[in-house]
Design an enzyme around this catalytic site. Structure first.
Site, PDB file in Angstrom:
ATOM      1  N   ASN A   1     -28.638 -16.102 -31.538  1.00  0.00           N
ATOM      2  CA  ASN A   1     -27.724 -15.819 -30.425  1.00  0.00           C
ATOM      3  C   ASN A   1     -28.178 -14.515 -29.777  1.00  0.00           C
ATOM      4  OD1 ASN A   1     -26.271 -17.963 -31.313  1.00  0.00           O
ATOM      5  ND2 ASN A   1     -24.428 -16.800 -31.873  1.00  0.00           N
TER       6      ASN A   1
ATOM      7  N   HIS B   1      -4.879  -9.200   7.255  1.00  0.00           N
ATOM      8  CA  HIS B   1      -6.134  -8.466   7.458  1.00  0.00           C
ATOM      9  C   HIS B   1      -7.349  -9.386   7.318  1.00  0.00           C
ATOM     10  CE1 HIS B   1      -3.965  -4.721   7.663  1.00  0.00           C
ATOM     11  NE2 HIS B   1      -3.281  -5.106   6.583  1.00  0.00           N
TER      12      HIS B   1
END
Ligand code: M6R
Length: 610
Positions: free
Chosen positions: A100, A506
């Site tokens: 891993n 906005h």
């Protein structure tokens, strides 16, 4: 992300390895493999793309067996999803490796090994581990020595398990940056990347530390630190429930975990908040002296845990009078930042193994933060071990990739931290008792909230054919809107964005039409009237809204708005309560769309690479 299981025993370990891999499936993966050694040194390697079941079928077909073995679920980083890239990787039919993490200098290693005559059968970084160990073994000495000499050549992260066909009596394991846990049995020993994998065979674990290399035989475990010195590591008895991996009758782990929230929140509060308020000392030995000095909090996390931190900022500043910044770990770790005086670094992580969060913690130590606190769900995880203070969330094992109960227990923990810091920074009596009373009422409120499932199932029907959506909230509900949007995109693959609803005009208002459903979280709080104005802005532009609202908030369903009433609750716990309907909405939409709810595409449960 990738998962590792290994075993050294007298019996056939195939079923142990396959069961271990199945218990790691929740982490997300795309292929699986196993290598087995019989006592006479016969090596069998089988690999399959797709689910662990495909590997199990191949194992059955080949009647594969072995008393020493390593197995792996791979989440592709280097090299595509193919059988030849799946682990274990081998060198010269002698060395087998599962890994891993990422070997960052693999190209340089690969070039050097190729010059030495090694040929590569995969596109992975991992195969360089197999050949490097093999090359070291050729110089003479034990597998342990070969691995110790090899790891000093690797840059990057690894949790790796290595097996030698010429000596089936042992495996050697090494950890740097990717967790590994040794499971202790009777006359047999095990290794895994996550204790969950080994719960059917043992409850006694040793968590390896950074830089450790260990040799595991049936009867012995020898651990060496980063300098090669023999070390003893603590043996920990796990209290995680063996059947935590079961669905308990639910169709998916995610649904089970959503419904567990009243219980796990109750567990998280137990013996920490009583009728008199916050129980002293709940943040661990020495915590009181540290918390008394805190003047600023820096929160670092990723994903859902980051949303918990975003919510906490509202609470810490509103109630505890402590200034607070919140940042995504992957940003924090790569920019220059200013350390405030008496600043407490708080990391949040379900797994405690998230690579970016861990790296941010390590950086913060160098930067000189006053102290560090980990809010985490996994005892013994790297984050917990490396932090000065820790607070366990007691959510129990969370298997669904989409985080649910971990999030609500993190929020519960943050309300307790708010009380603790508030005590030293002038929290008002009204706010303090308000939060304590709200926490006492929380498990029952969550139960009440789960009862509105039917309305949400109906709503999901209307929603499932959409491609985009907007989530709106204000104040401490803004991060809850963000979390709702994350849940929806993770498991239903519908594009979802969250906005603080004051931001609508906005820009995002331009997106509004009948194909863009807008989900609004609307508790009855001091921002309700502001939120109602934002709702009108959407209505005026023909938007379709789904509003999760307090009954007292006076929203009414009509042609453009579906209102789902959420039980009335006190303000401090409203973010936790309003999370549940959003989780349920995502779940039922995903169910209708037929996605892989517990293991959504491309995602991993524990993100152990950056
Ligand atoms: O284990 P952590 O809490 O550190 O994980 C952080 C994120 O990877 C995680 O929350 C992710 O966003 C979840 N899949 C969200 O549901």
């Amino acid at each position: 992300m990738c998962g590792i299981v290994g075993a050294v025993a007298e019996r056939n370990v195939v079923e142990i390895l396959l069961e271990g891999l199945k218990r790691l499936e929740y982490r997300g993966y795309d292929s699986a493999g196993v290598a087995l050694l019989q006592p006479n040194g016969t090596l069998t390697r089988l690999r399959k793309t797709g689910k662990v079941q495909a590997l199990a079928d191949a194992v059955a077909e080949h009647e594969a067996l072995g008393s020493t073995g390593i197995a792996h679920t791979r989440w592709a980083t280097h090299g595509g999803v193919t059988e030849y890239n799946a682990h274990p990787h081998c060198s010269n039919d002698r060395i087998s490796v599962v890994h891993n993490g990422i070997i960052e200098n693999y190209l340089a290693l690969r070039a050097g090994l190729t010059e030495q005559g090694y040929t590569f059968d995969s596109d992975t970084d991992t195969e360089t581990i197999a050949h490097t160990v093999h090359a070291e073994l050729q110089k003479g000495g034990s597998l342990l020595k070969a691995v110790q000499n090899s790891v000093s050549q690797f840059h990057g992260a690894y949790g790796t398990v290595i097996m030698d066909s010429e000596d089936p009596s042992r495996v050697v394991v090494a950890r740097s940056g990717s967790p590994l846990v040794i499971g202790l049995g009777l006359g047999e020993n095990f290794i895994a990347s996550d204790q969950m994998a080994l719960l059917p065979v043992t409850r006694r674990f040793i968590f390896l530390e950074e830089g450790d290399v260990a040799e595991i035989t049936r009867r012995s475990v020898s651990i060496f630190d980063v300098n090669g010195n023999p070390v003893e590591r603590e043996v920990v008895e796990s209290n995680i429930e063996h059947d935590a991996g079961d669905k308990a009758g639910y169709r998916h782990y995610m649904l089970k975990e959503i419904h567990e929230q009243p219980t796990v929140v109750r567990n998280t509060l137990q013996q920490r908040v009583d009728e008199r308020g916050l129980v002293p000392g709940i943040f661990g030995a020495g915590a009181e002296a540290i918390l008394a000095k805190v003047k600023h909090v820096q929160i670092i996390a990723c994903g859902t845990s980051y949303h918990a931190g975003m919510t906490a900022r509202y609470w810490l500043e509103q109630y505890a009078n402590v200034s607070c910044n919140v940042e995504i770990a992957s940003e924090f770790r790569y920019r220059k930042s200013v350390v405030y005086e008496n600043s407490l670094l708080v990391t949040i992580s379900q797994s405690g193994e998230t690579a970016d969060t861990l790296a941010a913690l390590r950086l913060a130590k160098e930067l000189g933060y006053m102290s560090s606190l980990a809010i985490c769900n996994v005892p013994g995880s790297s984050l917990v071990r490396e932090s000065d203070l820790s607070f366990m969330t007691r959510a129990g094992a969370e298997i669904g990739v989409a985080s649910t109960k971990a999030f609500t227990t993190q929020l519960t923990a943050f309300l307790m931290l708010t009380l603790a810091l508030g005590e030293h920074n002038g929290i008002s009596e009204a706010d303090s008792s308000g939060i304590v009373n709200a926490l006492h009422s929380l498990p029952a409120k969550l139960e009440e909230t789960l009862a509105i499932t039917q309305g949400i199932e109906d709503l999901a029907e209307e929603f499932a054919d959409k491609n985009h959506s907007l989530f709106l909230g204000r104040g401490d509900q803004y991060p809850i809107a963000m979390e709702g949007a994350l849940k929806l995109k993770e498991i239903s693959y519908i594009h979802a964005e969250a906005y603080a609803s004051g931001e609508l005009k906005h820009g995002p208002l331009a997106l509004i039409d009948e194909e863009m459903p807008v989900i609004v979280v609307a508790p009855n709080n001091e921002l309700l009237e502001k939120l109602k104005s934002n709702v009108e802005e959407v209505r005026a532009r023909g938007g379709i809204m789904y509003v999760f609202a307090d009954g007292d908030a006076n929203f009414a369903s009509d042609d453009t708005m579906r209102v789902i009433n959420v039980p009335h609750c006190a303000s401090p716990i409203a973010p936790i309560v309003y999370t549940l309907p959003l989780q349920l909405l995502s779940y039922y939409v995903a169910l209708i769309k037929g996605t892989d709810v517990d293991q959504p595409r491309n995602l991993a449960k524990s993100v152990t690479v950056e």
